[in-house]
Design a protein around this motif. Structure first.
Motif, PDB file in Angstrom:
ATOM      1  N   VAL A 134     -26.196 -28.807   0.556  1.00  0.00           N
ATOM      2  CA  VAL A 134     -25.953 -28.989  -0.884  1.00  0.00           C
ATOM      3  C   VAL A 134     -25.978 -27.605  -1.362  1.00  0.00           C
ATOM      4  CG1 VAL A 134     -27.120 -29.883  -3.016  1.00  0.00           C
ATOM      5  CG2 VAL A 134     -27.266 -31.207  -0.969  1.00  0.00           C
ATOM      6  N   LEU A 192     -22.640 -26.368  -3.687  1.00  0.00           N
ATOM      7  CA  LEU A 192     -23.047 -25.804  -5.042  1.00  0.00           C
ATOM      8  C   LEU A 192     -22.514 -24.505  -5.440  1.00  0.00           C
ATOM      9  CD1 LEU A 192     -24.487 -26.405  -7.831  1.00  0.00           C
ATOM     10  CD2 LEU A 192     -26.663 -25.726  -7.135  1.00  0.00           C
ATOM     11  N   GLU A 239     -25.792 -17.650  -2.328  1.00  0.00           N
ATOM     12  CA  GLU A 239     -25.903 -19.023  -1.728  1.00  0.00           C
ATOM     13  C   GLU A 239     -27.317 -19.097  -1.077  1.00  0.00           C
ATOM     14  OE1 GLU A 239     -23.659 -21.181   1.443  1.00  0.00           O
ATOM     15  OE2 GLU A 239     -22.653 -19.329   0.781  1.00  0.00           O
TER      16      GLU A 239
END
Length: 89
Positions: A45, A49, A65
Motif C-alpha cells: 500500500v 500510495l 516511500e
C-alpha cells in the motif's frame, strides 16, 4: 511477477512489519506471522500510495516511500492488535 519479486516482497514486508511493531509503544498481542502479513500489506500500500502521490523514484533507497510504508505498518499493527484485544473474552 517472478519468484524473486514475491520473495523480496515477503522479506521487505517482514522488515517493515518488524520496524512498525518496534516503533509502536506498548505491547502488541499479535504473533510474528500476523506482523509479517501487516508489513507486506503496508509495504504494498505504501508503494502504491507513493506512486499515486508522485513521489520521485531515485537510485538507491526511496526514503519517502520507506517512511510511508513504516507509518502504515505502525497503524496496521496498532489496528490489528486493537481488534484482536477487543475480541478477547
Amino acid at each position: 511477477m517472478t519468484i524473486e519479486s514475491i520473495l523480496g516482497a515477503i522479506v521487505i514486508g517482514a522488515v517493515i512489519g518488524a520496524i512498525g511493531r518496534l516503533l509502536l509503544p506498548g505491547r502488541q498481542a499479535i504473533g510474528w506471522i500476523l506482523t509479517i502479513v501487516v508489513g507486506i500489506v503496508a509495504a504494498l500500500v505504501g508503494t502504491l500510495l507513493a506512486q499515486v502521490l508522485g513521489v520521485e523514484t531515485t537510485p538507491g533507497i526511496d526514503w519517502i516511500e520507506l517512511v510511508m510504508q513504516v507509518v502504515l505498518a505502525i497503524v496496521g499493527v496498532g489496528l490489528v492488535a486493537g481488534l484482536k484485544r477487543g475480541h478477547r473474552v
